[in-house]
Write a protein that holds these residues in place. Sequence first.
Motif, PDB file in Angstrom:
ATOM      1  N   ALA A  55       0.788  -1.223   0.136  1.00 19.68           N
ATOM      2  CA  ALA A  55       0.028  -0.114   0.028  1.00 19.68           C
ATOM      3  C   ALA A  55       0.776   1.316  -0.027  1.00 19.68           C
ATOM      4  CB  ALA A  55      -0.939   0.103   1.162  1.00 19.68           C
ATOM      5  N   LEU A  56       1.957   1.225   0.775  1.00 12.80           N
ATOM      6  CA  LEU A  56       2.876   2.370   0.864  1.00 12.80           C
ATOM      7  C   LEU A  56       3.444   2.712  -0.646  1.00 12.80           C
ATOM      8  CD1 LEU A  56       4.309   4.415   2.493  1.00 12.80           C
ATOM      9  CD2 LEU A  56       6.075   2.977   2.872  1.00 12.80           C
ATOM     10  N   GLY A  57       3.953   1.638  -1.338  1.00 13.86           N
ATOM     11  CA  GLY A  57       4.355   1.600  -2.719  1.00 13.86           C
ATOM     12  C   GLY A  57       3.384   2.380  -3.613  1.00 13.86           C
ATOM     13  N   ARG A  58       2.037   1.869  -3.500  1.00 14.66           N
ATOM     14  CA  ARG A  58       1.006   2.623  -4.186  1.00 14.66           C
ATOM     15  C   ARG A  58       0.943   3.888  -4.075  1.00 14.66           C
ATOM     16  NH1 ARG A  58      -1.426  -2.275  -3.357  1.00 14.66           N
ATOM     17  NH2 ARG A  58      -2.883  -1.118  -1.720  1.00 14.66           N
ATOM     18  N   ALA A  59       1.051   4.378  -2.520  1.00 14.68           N
ATOM     19  CA  ALA A  59       0.839   5.492  -2.120  1.00 14.68           C
ATOM     20  C   ALA A  59       1.678   6.509  -2.489  1.00 14.68           C
ATOM     21  CB  ALA A  59       0.603   5.833  -0.566  1.00 14.68           C
ATOM     22  N   VAL A  60       3.030   6.211  -2.737  1.00  6.83           N
ATOM     23  CA  VAL A  60       4.192   7.048  -3.269  1.00  6.83           C
ATOM     24  C   VAL A  60       4.602   6.799  -4.749  1.00  6.83           C
ATOM     25  CG1 VAL A  60       5.133   7.380  -0.936  1.00  6.83           C
ATOM     26  CG2 VAL A  60       6.037   5.467  -2.131  1.00  6.83           C
ATOM     27  N   GLY A  83       6.053  -4.311  11.894  1.00  8.09           N
ATOM     28  CA  GLY A  83       5.483  -4.900  13.049  1.00  8.09           C
ATOM     29  C   GLY A  83       4.288  -5.645  12.438  1.00  8.09           C
ATOM     30  N   PRO A  84       3.597  -6.652  12.974  1.00  9.63           N
ATOM     31  CA  PRO A  84       2.610  -7.457  12.349  1.00  9.63           C
ATOM     32  C   PRO A  84       1.409  -6.317  12.260  1.00  9.63           C
ATOM     33  CG  PRO A  84       3.011  -8.146  14.567  1.00  9.63           C
ATOM     34  CD  PRO A  84       3.846  -7.148  14.316  1.00  9.63           C
ATOM     35  N   ASP A  85       0.793  -6.600  11.088  1.00 11.09           N
ATOM     36  CA  ASP A  85      -0.478  -5.729  10.742  1.00 11.09           C
ATOM     37  C   ASP A  85      -1.727  -6.230  11.781  1.00 11.09           C
ATOM     38  OD1 ASP A  85      -3.094  -5.109   9.575  1.00 11.09           O
ATOM     39  OD2 ASP A  85      -1.882  -4.769   7.726  1.00 11.09           O
ATOM     40  N   PRO A  86      -2.350  -5.613  12.361  1.00 10.77           N
ATOM     41  CA  PRO A  86      -3.156  -5.762  13.359  1.00 10.77           C
ATOM     42  C   PRO A  86      -4.440  -6.514  12.690  1.00 10.77           C
ATOM     43  CG  PRO A  86      -3.054  -3.682  13.184  1.00 10.77           C
ATOM     44  CD  PRO A  86      -2.141  -3.850  12.242  1.00 10.77           C
ATOM     45  N   ASP A  88      -4.109  -8.407   9.714  1.00 11.92           N
ATOM     46  CA  ASP A  88      -3.408  -9.409   9.015  1.00 11.92           C
ATOM     47  C   ASP A  88      -2.262  -9.835   9.575  1.00 11.92           C
ATOM     48  OD1 ASP A  88      -2.704 -11.503   7.260  1.00 11.92           O
ATOM     49  OD2 ASP A  88      -3.338 -10.599   5.657  1.00 11.92           O
ATOM     50  N   GLN A  89      -2.303 -10.771  10.407  1.00  8.70           N
ATOM     51  CA  GLN A  89      -0.993 -11.221  11.021  1.00  8.70           C
ATOM     52  C   GLN A  89       0.317 -11.710  10.165  1.00  8.70           C
ATOM     53  OE1 GLN A  89      -0.063 -10.652  14.401  1.00  8.70           O
ATOM     54  NE2 GLN A  89      -2.090  -9.578  14.393  1.00  8.70           N
ATOM     55  N   ARG A  90      -0.309 -11.873   8.949  1.00  4.44           N
ATOM     56  CA  ARG A  90       0.715 -12.625   8.028  1.00  4.44           C
ATOM     57  C   ARG A  90       1.463 -11.389   7.015  1.00  4.44           C
ATOM     58  NH1 ARG A  90      -3.386 -15.467   4.609  1.00  4.44           N
ATOM     59  NH2 ARG A  90      -4.692 -13.649   4.998  1.00  4.44           N
ATOM     60  N   ARG A  91       1.025 -10.339   7.508  1.00  5.72           N
ATOM     61  CA  ARG A  91       1.553  -8.979   6.639  1.00  5.72           C
ATOM     62  C   ARG A  91       2.107  -8.201   7.724  1.00  5.72           C
ATOM     63  NH1 ARG A  91      -2.882  -6.262   3.296  1.00  5.72           N
ATOM     64  NH2 ARG A  91      -3.813  -5.976   5.310  1.00  5.72           N
ATOM     65  N   LEU A  92       3.247  -7.663   7.185  1.00  8.53           N
ATOM     66  CA  LEU A  92       3.847  -6.264   8.114  1.00  8.53           C
ATOM     67  C   LEU A  92       3.310  -5.126   7.670  1.00  8.53           C
ATOM     68  CD1 LEU A  92       7.738  -7.232   7.468  1.00  8.53           C
ATOM     69  CD2 LEU A  92       6.262  -7.468   9.513  1.00  8.53           C
TER      70      LEU A  92
END
Length: 138
Positions: A55-60, A83-86, A88-92
């Motif tokens: 998402a960050l890559g798309r946002a910039v 850190g773990p995404d609240p 989706d624990q599989r995603r940072l």
Amino acid sequence: MGQSDYRLDDQVGFLMRRANQRHLALFAARIDAVTPMQFAVLARLYERGAMSQNALGRAVAMDGATIKGVVDRLRAKALIAAGPDPDDQRRLSLRLSPEGRDWFAAQVGTGHQISAETLAPLSEQESATLLALLARLG
């Protein structure tokens, strides 16, 4: 227009590159701790808060390989943390570290100065028009 009418000084890509070079020189003179791409990532995280690397890559507007390298360098500088995404624990989830938040907050004024210096040859109305037109091209 024929081939003989082609003038490099009239071409949008050439003019945009020259304007970008001006901006990059002003940026480098004022902020040497990070690159403009790294600054953009920090700015987006400052604006929006934590998000996934994708998402960050798309946002910039950076592709996957580019954002990964930028994130890795910013993590090495301890300006962002993962850190773990609240949801989706599989995603940072990436966020500004406390140091990164403080550093970026201290640079906001400099960022505004760089933009103002980049646009200094233009009137206020011309600057607004240019920014609006560039936003439409993006």
